[in-house]
Design an enzyme around this catalytic site. Structure first.
Site, PDB file in Angstrom:
ATOM      1  NE  ARG A  60      -2.178   1.254   3.661  1.00 42.97           N
ATOM      2  CZ  ARG A  60      -2.398   0.555   4.773  1.00 42.97           C
ATOM      3  NH1 ARG A  60      -3.314  -0.385   4.806  1.00 42.97           N
ATOM      4  NH2 ARG A  60      -1.705   0.795   5.857  1.00 42.97           N
ATOM      5  CE1 TYR A 113     -13.804  17.455 -11.684  1.00 41.28           C
ATOM      6  CE2 TYR A 113     -13.250  16.827  -9.441  1.00 41.28           C
ATOM      7  CZ  TYR A 113     -13.770  16.514 -10.680  1.00 41.28           C
ATOM      8  OH  TYR A 113     -14.253  15.254 -10.907  1.00 41.28           O
ATOM      9  CE  LYS A 210     -10.266  14.476 -15.257  1.00 38.17           C
ATOM     10  NZ  LYS A 210     -10.367  15.564 -14.322  1.00 38.17           N
TER      11      LYS A 210
HETATM   12  C1  LIG Z   1     -11.084  15.604 -13.137  1.00 37.70           C
HETATM   13  C2  LIG Z   1     -10.508  16.605 -12.226  1.00 37.70           C
HETATM   14  C3  LIG Z   1     -10.213  16.276 -10.911  1.00 37.70           C
HETATM   15  C4  LIG Z   1     -10.548  14.946 -10.308  1.00 37.70           C
HETATM   16  O1  LIG Z   1      -9.825  13.918 -10.847  1.00 37.70           O
HETATM   17  P1  LIG Z   1     -10.306  12.376 -10.741  1.00 37.70           P
HETATM   18  O2  LIG Z   1      -9.080  11.639 -11.083  1.00 37.70           O
HETATM   19  O3  LIG Z   1     -11.435  12.201 -11.711  1.00 37.70           O
HETATM   20  O4  LIG Z   1     -10.758  12.173  -9.327  1.00 37.70           O
HETATM   21  C5  LIG Z   1      -9.623  17.242 -10.130  1.00 37.70           C
HETATM   22  N1  LIG Z   1      -9.349  18.463 -10.608  1.00 37.70           N
HETATM   23  C6  LIG Z   1      -9.625  18.820 -11.855  1.00 37.70           C
HETATM   24  C7  LIG Z   1      -9.294  20.188 -12.326  1.00 37.70           C
HETATM   25  C8  LIG Z   1     -10.233  17.901 -12.709  1.00 37.70           C
HETATM   26  O5  LIG Z   1     -10.549  18.274 -13.950  1.00 37.70           O
END
Ligand SMILES: *Cc1c(COP(=O)(O)O)cnc(C)c1O
Length: 396
Positions: A60, A113, A210
């Site tokens: 972990r 976000y 992303k």
């Molecule tokens: C998508 C996103 C997140 C969250 O990411 P996840 O991996 O989906 O939890 C945080 N900040 C921004 C700016 C995002 O676009």
């Protein structure tokens, strides 16, 4: 002839992404590290077992693949250490919890976000943490919002949906004068186009879901600290909560890091093509992208960033909801979906998201739609938009 050799120059960032995060000599020359599947890792001796921090104590906390990936993320962000989380949102919440306790005050940027303010409202407030939402364009003016109990300033630049750029150095200066920890959600830049730690931010947080993953097939988050003492505090929070990440996802993100610079450069070009087209359209009242001269914070973007990704929003002129529904449901390529940064184009309506803003209410008339421009041929994407906007225009 002298046989003195010049020492090699330190590698550029892209070179580092190719030649770090792997140890072929340890795996018979195999270029990529294998996917470590680990819960138990054997201790070599009682000494290692008793050590307060042994490098590979439990799957972990760390294992060889995780270590390679975190080393790369630390290098990308110019930090001193990184911690993994199963998604970006988990990295955000674990970072905030590590630096806040009951009675503390948090300054949260108003265009963060959507799930970040939701976490503030639904969790942090329950723990007795006071929250003030601030205008993303506040800059040095943030000093007027500082209270005796302010412990964290959270930034996101550009912010979500409307992409205002924050004057991070001005905010950091105020924070440092008051001994306040600064955090910045750096997902938009993918760790590439912006280096918050170089601007004095204490913790950079990236949703690797992303651009770093880049293929819409894995979730992962990372928090990177600028200084050792911040890293230690961050690690305490992540480890006590039980934050970790799956090996498959780490492997995909490590693989993504090899090409993220290339994909982001291409993303920027793709978006430029789409923006140029959208600028010719009457149905579009406004385009939100930091690359545009009249965009709030455009000058700061030029000063602090080295590029732009392929996210943008458009404000469509007011039309009946049925027309908007027909537009988004009629796209052939810009299919409606959350997230972004994969290879495919996407759209996501923003009107329900921006209406939650507190410090600067979103009061524009019309339909706000976010577009993620993917890697399809840009002329196909423009044809898709053209067809849909033609139909939308008939309802104006
Ligand atoms: C998508 C996103 C997140 C969250 O990411 P996840 O991996 O989906 O939890 C945080 N900040 C921004 C700016 C995002 O676009």
């Amino acid at each position: 002839m002298s046989n003195k050799k010049e020492p090699p120059k330190p590698p550029h960032e892209t070179t580092k992404m190719m030649h770090g995060g792997y140890s072929p000599e340890e795996y018979h020359g195999v270029v990529n590290p294998p996917i470590t599947r680990a819960s138990t890792i054997l201790y070599p001796s009682l000494d290692e077992f008793e050590a307060p921090f042994y490098k590979y104590d439990y799957g972990r906390n760390n294992h060889p693949l995780m270590d390679e990936f975190l080393t790369q993320m630390t290098a990308l962000e110019n930090g001193c250490g990184a911690l993994p989380a199963p998604c970006g949102m988990a990295a955000i919440s674990a970072a905030l919890m590590g630096f806040l306790k009951t009675g503390d005050h948090l300054l949260m940027v108003d265009n963060a976000y959507g799930c970040t303010p939701r976490f503030c409202k639904e969790t942090l407030e329950n723990f007795g943490i006071e929250i003030t939402y601030y205008d993303p364009l506040i800059g040095a003016g943030i000093k007027d919002l500082i209270q005796d109990n302010t412990r964290v300033i959270f930034m996101e630049s550009p912010g979500s949906a409307t992409f205002e750029i924050q004057d991070v150095p001005a905010i950091v200066k105020v924070a440092q004068a008051h001994n306040i920890t600064t955090m910045l959600d750096n997902s938009w830049a993918g760790g590439v186009f912006y280096k918050p730690l170089d601007h004095g931010v204490d913790i950079s947080i990236v949703s690797c879901t992303k651009y770093i993953n880049g293929h819409s097939d894995g979730l992962l988050g990372v928090a990177i600290a600028r200084e050792e003492k911040t890293y230690q505090k961050l690690a305490t929070s992540f480890r006590s909560i039980g934050m970790s990440a799956g090996s498959e996802e780490i492997n995909l993100a490590l693989r993504g890091l090899r090409t993220v610079h290339l994909r982001l450069r291409e993303a920027q070009k793709q978006a430029e093509g789409v923006i140029q087209f959208l600028q010719t359209r009457d149905e579009v009242a406004k385009i939100y992208s930091p690359t545009l001269k009249d965009h709030p914070g455009h000058d700061i973007w030029k000063r602090d960033f080295i590029g732009s990704n392929a996210l943008l929003s458009i404000l469509l002129k007011p039309a009946p909801k049925e027309a908007f529904k027909a537009l988004i449901e009629g796209f052939q390529y810009f299919r409606m979906g959350d997230s972004w940064g994969g290879y495919e184009s996407l759209c996501q309506p923003q009107h329900t998201i921006v209406k939650r803003r507190i410090a600067v209410p979103f009061e524009q008339e019309g339909w706000l739609l976010r577009l993620h421009v993917g890697m399809e041929d840009v002329s196909d994407l423009i044809a898709d938009l053209e067809r849909s906007l033609d139909a939308y225009g008939e309802s104006l």
